[in-house]
Design a protein around this motif. Structure first.
Motif, PDB file in Angstrom:
ATOM      1  N   SER A   1       0.806  -1.132  -0.094  1.00  0.00           N
ATOM      2  CA  SER A   1       0.103   0.101  -0.032  1.00  0.00           C
ATOM      3  C   SER A   1       0.925   1.313  -0.051  1.00  0.00           C
ATOM      4  O   SER A   1       0.468   2.381  -0.556  1.00  0.00           O
ATOM      5  N   GLU A   2       1.834   1.177   0.593  1.00  0.00           N
ATOM      6  CA  GLU A   2       3.139   2.304   0.714  1.00  0.00           C
ATOM      7  C   GLU A   2       3.416   2.536  -0.678  1.00  0.00           C
ATOM      8  O   GLU A   2       3.874   3.984  -1.197  1.00  0.00           O
ATOM      9  N   LEU A   3       4.095   1.536  -1.556  1.00  0.00           N
ATOM     10  CA  LEU A   3       4.554   1.622  -2.573  1.00  0.00           C
ATOM     11  C   LEU A   3       3.572   2.177  -3.567  1.00  0.00           C
ATOM     12  O   LEU A   3       4.195   3.006  -4.560  1.00  0.00           O
ATOM     13  N   THR A   4       2.391   2.052  -3.654  1.00  0.00           N
ATOM     14  CA  THR A   4       1.564   2.791  -4.521  1.00  0.00           C
ATOM     15  C   THR A   4       1.538   4.359  -4.469  1.00  0.00           C
ATOM     16  O   THR A   4       1.667   5.058  -5.353  1.00  0.00           O
ATOM     17  N   PHE A   5       1.788   5.087  -3.168  1.00  0.00           N
ATOM     18  CA  PHE A   5       1.772   6.184  -2.879  1.00  0.00           C
ATOM     19  C   PHE A   5       3.206   6.892  -3.306  1.00  0.00           C
ATOM     20  O   PHE A   5       3.344   7.832  -4.101  1.00  0.00           O
ATOM     21  N   LEU A   6       4.495   6.038  -3.193  1.00  0.00           N
ATOM     22  CA  LEU A   6       5.634   6.413  -3.579  1.00  0.00           C
ATOM     23  C   LEU A   6       5.723   6.413  -5.138  1.00  0.00           C
ATOM     24  O   LEU A   6       6.300   6.955  -5.696  1.00  0.00           O
ATOM     25  N   PHE A   7       5.075   5.385  -5.838  1.00  0.00           N
ATOM     26  CA  PHE A   7       5.058   5.519  -7.290  1.00  0.00           C
ATOM     27  C   PHE A   7       4.486   6.837  -7.798  1.00  0.00           C
ATOM     28  O   PHE A   7       5.129   7.101  -8.674  1.00  0.00           O
ATOM     29  N   TYR A   8       3.373   7.222  -7.286  1.00  0.00           N
ATOM     30  CA  TYR A   8       3.136   8.572  -7.815  1.00  0.00           C
ATOM     31  C   TYR A   8       3.823   9.679  -7.482  1.00  0.00           C
ATOM     32  O   TYR A   8       3.881  10.672  -7.996  1.00  0.00           O
TER      33      TYR A   8
ATOM     34  N   TYR B   1       3.126  18.051 -10.107  1.00  0.00           N
ATOM     35  CA  TYR B   1       1.658  17.868  -9.808  1.00  0.00           C
ATOM     36  C   TYR B   1       1.565  19.062  -8.557  1.00  0.00           C
ATOM     37  O   TYR B   1       2.004  18.974  -7.504  1.00  0.00           O
ATOM     38  N   GLN B   2       0.715  19.961  -8.820  1.00  0.00           N
ATOM     39  CA  GLN B   2       0.323  21.014  -8.068  1.00  0.00           C
ATOM     40  C   GLN B   2      -0.193  20.880  -6.757  1.00  0.00           C
ATOM     41  O   GLN B   2      -0.772  21.597  -5.810  1.00  0.00           O
ATOM     42  N   LYS B   3      -1.192  19.743  -6.886  1.00  0.00           N
ATOM     43  CA  LYS B   3      -2.221  19.347  -5.697  1.00  0.00           C
ATOM     44  C   LYS B   3      -1.688  18.399  -4.933  1.00  0.00           C
ATOM     45  O   LYS B   3      -0.336  17.697  -5.103  1.00  0.00           O
ATOM     46  N   GLU B   4      -2.124  18.211  -3.566  1.00  0.00           N
ATOM     47  CA  GLU B   4      -1.712  17.133  -2.766  1.00  0.00           C
ATOM     48  C   GLU B   4      -1.570  15.739  -3.211  1.00  0.00           C
ATOM     49  O   GLU B   4      -2.631  15.206  -3.781  1.00  0.00           O
ATOM     50  N   LEU B   5      -0.680  15.011  -3.061  1.00  0.00           N
ATOM     51  CA  LEU B   5      -0.586  13.606  -3.337  1.00  0.00           C
ATOM     52  C   LEU B   5      -1.198  12.625  -2.365  1.00  0.00           C
ATOM     53  O   LEU B   5      -1.023  12.930  -1.221  1.00  0.00           O
ATOM     54  N   PRO B   6      -1.411  11.420  -2.587  1.00  0.00           N
ATOM     55  CA  PRO B   6      -1.837  10.349  -1.672  1.00  0.00           C
ATOM     56  C   PRO B   6      -0.704  10.166  -0.667  1.00  0.00           C
ATOM     57  O   PRO B   6       0.549  10.323  -0.774  1.00  0.00           O
ATOM     58  N   ALA B   7      -1.054   9.995   0.779  1.00  0.00           N
ATOM     59  CA  ALA B   7      -0.290  10.268   1.821  1.00  0.00           C
ATOM     60  C   ALA B   7       0.795  11.287   2.095  1.00  0.00           C
ATOM     61  O   ALA B   7       1.730  11.053   2.466  1.00  0.00           O
ATOM     62  N   SER B   8       0.399  12.401   1.266  1.00  0.00           N
ATOM     63  CA  SER B   8       1.351  13.397   1.199  1.00  0.00           C
ATOM     64  C   SER B   8       2.844  13.162   0.574  1.00  0.00           C
ATOM     65  O   SER B   8       3.913  13.728   1.154  1.00  0.00           O
ATOM     66  N   ALA B   9       2.722  12.090  -0.267  1.00  0.00           N
ATOM     67  CA  ALA B   9       4.156  11.633  -0.723  1.00  0.00           C
ATOM     68  C   ALA B   9       4.764  12.631  -1.669  1.00  0.00           C
ATOM     69  O   ALA B   9       4.425  13.207  -2.577  1.00  0.00           O
ATOM     70  N   ARG B  10       6.073  12.603  -1.404  1.00  0.00           N
ATOM     71  CA  ARG B  10       6.818  13.592  -2.391  1.00  0.00           C
ATOM     72  C   ARG B  10       8.483  12.903  -2.457  1.00  0.00           C
ATOM     73  O   ARG B  10       8.771  12.328  -1.660  1.00  0.00           O
ATOM     74  N   LEU B  11       9.031  13.363  -3.626  1.00  0.00           N
ATOM     75  CA  LEU B  11      10.131  12.899  -3.728  1.00  0.00           C
ATOM     76  C   LEU B  11      11.457  13.926  -3.774  1.00  0.00           C
ATOM     77  O   LEU B  11      10.901  14.981  -4.434  1.00  0.00           O
ATOM     78  N   VAL B  12      12.265  14.017  -3.147  1.00  0.00           N
ATOM     79  CA  VAL B  12      13.345  14.806  -3.213  1.00  0.00           C
ATOM     80  C   VAL B  12      14.482  14.212  -3.430  1.00  0.00           C
ATOM     81  O   VAL B  12      14.958  13.122  -3.125  1.00  0.00           O
ATOM     82  N   PHE B  13      15.500  15.045  -4.155  1.00  0.00           N
ATOM     83  CA  PHE B  13      16.890  14.673  -4.112  1.00  0.00           C
ATOM     84  C   PHE B  13      17.635  15.281  -3.251  1.00  0.00           C
ATOM     85  O   PHE B  13      17.921  16.360  -3.247  1.00  0.00           O
ATOM     86  N   LEU B  14      18.555  14.634  -2.398  1.00  0.00           N
ATOM     87  CA  LEU B  14      19.296  15.183  -1.503  1.00  0.00           C
ATOM     88  C   LEU B  14      20.642  14.429  -1.197  1.00  0.00           C
ATOM     89  O   LEU B  14      20.791  13.259  -1.112  1.00  0.00           O
ATOM     90  N   ASP B  15      21.654  15.321  -1.482  1.00  0.00           N
ATOM     91  CA  ASP B  15      23.066  14.802  -1.299  1.00  0.00           C
ATOM     92  C   ASP B  15      23.339  13.704  -2.299  1.00  0.00           C
ATOM     93  O   ASP B  15      23.801  12.455  -1.758  1.00  0.00           O
ATOM     94  N   GLY B  16      22.714  13.549  -3.468  1.00  0.00           N
ATOM     95  CA  GLY B  16      23.013  12.808  -4.391  1.00  0.00           C
ATOM     96  C   GLY B  16      22.233  11.325  -4.496  1.00  0.00           C
ATOM     97  O   GLY B  16      21.950  10.700  -4.971  1.00  0.00           O
ATOM     98  N   GLN B  17      21.221  11.459  -3.399  1.00  0.00           N
ATOM     99  CA  GLN B  17      20.389  10.328  -3.010  1.00  0.00           C
ATOM    100  C   GLN B  17      18.769  10.825  -3.375  1.00  0.00           C
ATOM    101  O   GLN B  17      18.541  11.795  -3.318  1.00  0.00           O
TER     102      GLN B  17
END
Length: 858
Positions: free
Chosen positions: A212-219, A232-248
């Motif tokens: 169930s968590e994977l589906t949030f992160l996929f989006y 995507y300017q609206k809120e994603l499920p579970a407030s999931a977001r991707l960030v690039f931090l120190d090469g990760q």
């Protein structure tokens, strides 16, 4: 100005002159700038780089699935012969190209290719049955990459893709749209999701993320530009977001309370080399709203839940209006207690009368987000939405319902339970108690615990449900295993005057395992429709799914129901639906089933042991003790699996020794007429998705001798007649001999030698007066094939002799047809098939009519 490649392809056909396949091949070879050393032309139209790429060419415009079916016929032949296989299949015509990476389907195709009824030649795709062609379509549907040259840019994309697969097996990126969302997510879960790990692991948890968590992160990953930010300017499920931090690459979710990181950069890059992100803006809201469609790939498959395509939502609402009246939404309160993310109610016009509950709090959160962010779901903002475990919450041990469950939280320091708000909406409780008009509208989970009432086979899915425990106590039988049956039981107990409008299987109508259920669950049938199960995402199998309406306030025994049959395009998620016929489903007592009609001789443990078989000539090997007993005067053994079409196709076979797993009966001179009838009834009418759950019944009229002989001749020349004559079959160190009692001709008539058993020769001669013209035509055609076998036997290679255990005069039909097929290919092989095809087809048609006449099917 230079002509486009598409214009050149179209120009191959001018006026009355039609392009040939050679014209098409040459045009593509020139377009791809292939040197003569890089390709060959032969039976497979073009082979590029040895066997790496196989190309099938057609003049004109031909459907992709038809061309790929022909290509797969060549792959089938290569598998049979042990030859090299391609890395890619390409199909080309005057308008388009299709590419299919063979590795994507290799495992599944190699498991199924031997049971496909291939045509006489690869080009004879029309010879495939609808069922077999549908299997091929289903196998390849999500793996084809197509380029249509009439659209701008497609020629360049194809050239780039071809260059990639030619050099490095790479493919150009594919846009993610609603139609390919399932495929895109399944690939992401494998290449990316499996390598995500929590950076901080709470005590007692695993670093591996839940499905169930994977589906949030996929989006979150999908809606990222791949560089620095989400698009995507609206809120994603579970407030999931991707960030690039120190090469990760770090995923944050649950309002930044949890985070996971990518641990395999190579695998991550492989995925995004294949797919294009972010998706086009016009698809983004629709992709987000389809999150629940991904769940069957993981936990929703386990829970048995299925996403309801919009076209069936519309059809269900049309049926509700037809039966309850156009103003039904004003008159009825609607409760969907298995609503998932609210897809079934997305077109509801009166949301203030709408109550939506679901097992998972995350789905509640998604519904509310969809309602806020998506125009499609905006009306759900006025609905009552809450988390509720319908099969557990408020269910008392005696099955009664008491609305006492509360939401609880815990003091993290003391562990003390903190009482929260009561779960169940007061307004709905009062409506139920007042007996107001209520429609239960739902597509409940179809999951089941298993085939036994111990629930050991799938622990957790139904074992601990409060309703299931009540059903066990009250002896509802095997229906206690089925989640959707548990819903029906609670609804009957809780709202005895409600209207139920429900998507489900039809087990509760005609399955023998639901007999005790039907004794206790009764309602008036109001109407409904059925459609192919493959319209639902990730559903395995091919069977009817129904939308049925019931009035609990007018309890009636379920005897039969009539449904409209919907004709749908499975690939079209929101396309048109038509209804061209109706289908009846019957509740028949087990005592009327065909498997109760046959006389079943008992095994005699005092007779010498016999060899257990898994095929005509293959010895059964397994981790359990197989059936090795024989029966007095037995001449064969028929494996006959469960009593419905679902099991009849592969579960009806005649052997010369017991089938190792059992599940059948011995054949002797006394029950031969019944054995032949059972065999023919189970096989003469092709199984389809629509009759998949229909039960075979005992005859309602006296059978004629002619019908029994028709069945016998049908069995003798059926592909599932695996009776054989063979020596030296070794089982547990001992050699066994198979005696074929079903050899139908006198040796002198076919060029053979003395038989060990003349049983069938004598039986047919004694009953010659009852053999119909159609059966006699089959026997005459079969005689010619038997004669050809004995004529050619001396020329068979040692490989054929060994593979089919030839050498005895009482050779079986399986051995004859397959040894000739392998010995004589091409036109001679076609002559053998053609000799029998028409008379056998005529006999089959005659039998199909008789099967209904005598009452074996309704």
């Amino acid at each position: 100005m230079a002509r486009s490649f598409y214009e050149k392809l179209q120009g191959l056909s001018k006026g009355n002159k039609q392009a040939s396949e050679e014209d098409v091949k040459d045009a593509y070879l020139a377009f791809l700038k292939l040197r003569s050393s890089e390709y060959t032309k032969n039976l497979i139209d073009i082979r590029i780089n040895g066997d790496k790429i196989w190309v099938e060419a057609k003049a004109g415009e031909v459907a992709l699935d038809v061309m790929f079916a022909q290509s797969l016929h060549y792959v089938h032949q290569a598998l049979v012969k042990g030859e090299h296989l391609p890395s890619f299949l390409l199909v080309i015509d005057q308008a388009k190209v299709g590419i299919l990476p063979y590795a994507n389907i290799q495992r599944a195709f190699e498991e199924m290719h031997t049971v496909i009824g291939w045509g006489k030649s690869a080009s004879d795709v029309k010879a495939l049955s609808k069922a077999d062609f549908a299997k091929i379509q289903e196998l390849i549907a999500y793996h084809i990459i197509a380029f249509y040259f009439k659209y701008e840019g497609e020629e360049q994309k194809f050239l780039a893709t071809f260059d990639e697969i030619k050099k490095s097996n790479q493919l150009t990126r594919t846009d993610i749209i609603p139609d390919n969302l399932d495929e895109a997510y399944a690939s992401w879960a494998l290449l990316v999701g499996e390598h995500l790990r929590l950076t901080v692991v709470p005590e007692g948890e695993s670093a591996v993320l839940a499905e169930s968590e994977l589906t949030f992160l996929f989006y979150a990953d999908l809606m990222h530009d791949g560089k620095s930010a989400s698009v995507y300017q609206k809120e994603l499920p579970a407030s999931a977001r991707l960030v690039f931090l120190d090469g990760q690459k770090i995923f944050l979710f649950d309002n930044n309370r949890r985070e996971a990181k990518v641990t395999n950069e190579e695998s991550y890059q492989i995925y995004w080399n294949r797919w294009q992100r972010p998706p086009k803006e016009q698809y983004r809201d629709q992709l987000i709203s389809r999150r629940d469609a991904l769940m069957p790939l993981g936990e929703r498959r386990y829970d048995g839940e299925f996403y309801t395509p919009l076209k069936f939502v519309k059809q269900a609402y049309a049926k509700l209006a037809e039966i309850l009246g156009k103003d039904w939404q004003n008159e009825y309160i609607v409760w969907d207690m298995a609503c998932g993310t609210g897809n079934l109610e997305q077109i509801h016009e009166k949301p203030r009368n709408l109550f939506l509950s679901t097992l998972k709090q995350r789905e509640v959160d998604i519904m509310k987000l969809n309602a806020k962010n998506s125009e499609r779901y905006a009306k759900l903002q006025e609905a009552t939405i809450w988390q509720y475990d319908y099969l557990n919450d408020d269910v008392q041990p005696d099955g009664t319902i008491a609305y006492t469950d509360y939401d609880h939280s815990f003091n993290s320091r003391t562990g003390e339970k903190i009482l929260g708000a009561r779960k169940f909406p007061k307004e709905l409780e009062e409506a139920i108690k007042a007996g107001k008009k209520i429609v239960v509208l739902m597509n409940p989970p179809y999951g089941e615990a298993g085939t036994t009432l111990s629930f050991d086979s799938k622990a957790g899915i139904a074992k601990e449900k409060g309703v299931a425990k009540y059903m066990m106590k009250k002896e509802w039988g095997a229906a206690s295993n089925e989640l959707y049956a548990q819903f029906l039981v609670r609804i009957q107990k809780e709202m005895p005057h409600a209207i139920i409008a429900m998507f489900s299987k039809v087990k509760h109508i005609n399955s023998p395992n639901f007999e005790r259920f039907r004794e206790q669950w009764q309602a008036k049938y109001l109407g409904g429709f059925v459609f192919h199960s493959r319209n639902f995402d990730t559903v395995d199998g091919s069977y009817p799914i129904a939308f049925l309406m019931w009035d609990l306030g007018k309890p009636q025994p379920i005897t039969e129901i009539v449904c409209d049959v919907l004709d749908t395009d499975i690939k079209d998620a929101e396309g048109a639906i038509s209804s061209k016929e109706q289908k009846k489903f019957f509740n028949q007592p087990k005592e009327t089933y065909l498997n109760k009609w046959i006389d079943r001789p008992k095994a005699n443990p005092n007779l010498p042991r016999v060899v257990p078989l898994k095929n005509a000539l293959k010895v059964f090997t397994a981790n359990f003790i197989p059936l090795t007993y024989w029966s007095d005067n037995a001449i064969g053994y028929i494996f006959a699996d469960a009593n419905d079409f679902q099991n009849a196709g592969r579960g009806t076979t005649l052997f010369s020794s017991p089938y190792g797993k059992g599940h059948g009966f011995y054949v002797n001179p006394d029950n031969l007429h019944q054995a032949a009838v059972v065999f023919a009834v189970r096989r003469a009418i092709r199984g389809t998705w629509l009759n998949d759950r229909d039960q075979f019944l005992q005859p309602t009229k006296p059978l004629t001798k002619e019908f029994e002989l028709d069945c016998l001749v049908y069995m003798l020349f059926n592909g599932s007649n695996l009776s054989a004559g063979a020596s030296k079959l070794v089982y547990q160190g001992q050699a066994y001999t198979l005696v074929n009692h079903f050899f139908p001709y006198s040796p002198s008539d076919v060029g053979g030698s003395k038989l060990e058993s003349y049983f069938m020769v004598d039986y047919l001669e004694a009953n010659q007066a009852y053999i119909s013209a159609q059966a006699q035509a089959v026997l005459e055609a079969g005689k010619w094939i038997y004669q050809q076998y004995f004529k050619e036997y001396a020329n068979f290679s040692p490989k054929i002799l060994d593979e089919y255990k030839l050498g005895r005069s009482d050779v079986g039909w399986y051995q004859i047809k397959n040894s000739l097929k392998q010995y004589k290919g091409g036109k001679q092989q076609d002559a053998y098939s053609a000799m029998l095809e028409e008379p056998y087809k005529a006999l089959t048609v005659k039998l199909a009519d008789a099967i209904y006449h005598f009452g074996f099917l309704r």
